[in-house]
Motif scaffolding. Structure first.
Motif, PDB file in Angstrom:
ATOM      1  N   UNK A  41      -8.954  -0.476   7.164  1.00  0.00           N
ATOM      2  CA  UNK A  41      -8.894  -0.300   5.638  1.00  0.00           C
ATOM      3  C   UNK A  41      -9.001   1.219   5.345  1.00  0.00           C
ATOM      4  N   UNK A  42      -9.963   1.544   6.058  1.00  0.00           N
ATOM      5  CA  UNK A  42     -10.341   3.239   5.505  1.00  0.00           C
ATOM      6  C   UNK A  42      -9.121   3.986   5.891  1.00  0.00           C
ATOM      7  N   UNK A  43      -8.283   3.747   6.680  1.00  0.00           N
ATOM      8  CA  UNK A  43      -7.130   4.502   7.536  1.00  0.00           C
ATOM      9  C   UNK A  43      -5.925   4.268   6.490  1.00  0.00           C
ATOM     10  N   UNK A  44      -6.071   3.471   5.456  1.00  0.00           N
ATOM     11  CA  UNK A  44      -4.944   3.257   4.670  1.00  0.00           C
ATOM     12  C   UNK A  44      -5.398   3.941   3.177  1.00  0.00           C
ATOM     13  N   UNK A  45      -4.761   4.955   2.776  1.00  0.00           N
ATOM     14  CA  UNK A  45      -5.459   5.648   1.401  1.00  0.00           C
ATOM     15  C   UNK A  45      -5.430   4.807   0.291  1.00  0.00           C
TER      16      UNK A  45
ATOM     17  N   UNK B  70       0.516  -1.203   0.080  1.00  0.00           N
ATOM     18  CA  UNK B  70       0.218  -0.161  -0.099  1.00  0.00           C
ATOM     19  C   UNK B  70       0.835   1.206  -0.075  1.00  0.00           C
ATOM     20  N   UNK B  71       2.379   0.987  -0.369  1.00  0.00           N
ATOM     21  CA  UNK B  71       2.984   2.140  -0.447  1.00  0.00           C
ATOM     22  C   UNK B  71       2.916   3.131   1.029  1.00  0.00           C
ATOM     23  N   UNK B  72       2.947   2.571   1.958  1.00  0.00           N
ATOM     24  CA  UNK B  72       2.455   3.373   3.291  1.00  0.00           C
ATOM     25  C   UNK B  72       3.675   3.291   4.189  1.00  0.00           C
ATOM     26  N   UNK B  73       3.993   4.324   4.819  1.00  0.00           N
ATOM     27  CA  UNK B  73       5.377   4.267   6.046  1.00  0.00           C
ATOM     28  C   UNK B  73       4.823   3.009   7.010  1.00  0.00           C
TER      29      UNK B  73
END
Length: 82
Positions: free
Chosen positions: A29-33, A16-19
């Motif tokens: 799920x809704x917290x990860x853009x 999800x290319x998230x730190x």
């Protein structure tokens, strides 16, 4: 043998290319853009590519948090399917 939670968290962050510091078991799920429709397709593809797991529609619907992904992978690891 179950997969290490830290490894799965890092894997999810990469997908999800998230730190990594923003990825926790309780992250929804809704917290990860990037966990949108394209992100779901990426998750499905990576599950197949990395773990040889083909997700059913029902399984996809049950993945509502990072913890759900961790639990799912560990359950599949303990009870491999066909």
């Amino acid at each position: 043998m179950t997969k290490a939670t830290d490894e799965i968290l890092a894997w999810v962050a990469e997908i999800f290319e998230t730190p990594l510091e923003k990825i926790r078991l309780e992250t929804k799920r809704e917290d990860i853009e990037a966990w949108d429709s394209l992100g779901i397709l990426t998750l499905i593809a990576r599950m197949d590519e990395d773990f040889h797991i083909l997700l059913t529609d029902e399984e996809i619907q049950r993945l509502r948090s990072v913890g759900d992904i961790v639990d799912f992978l560990n359950q599949r690891d303990e009870n491999p399917g066909p």
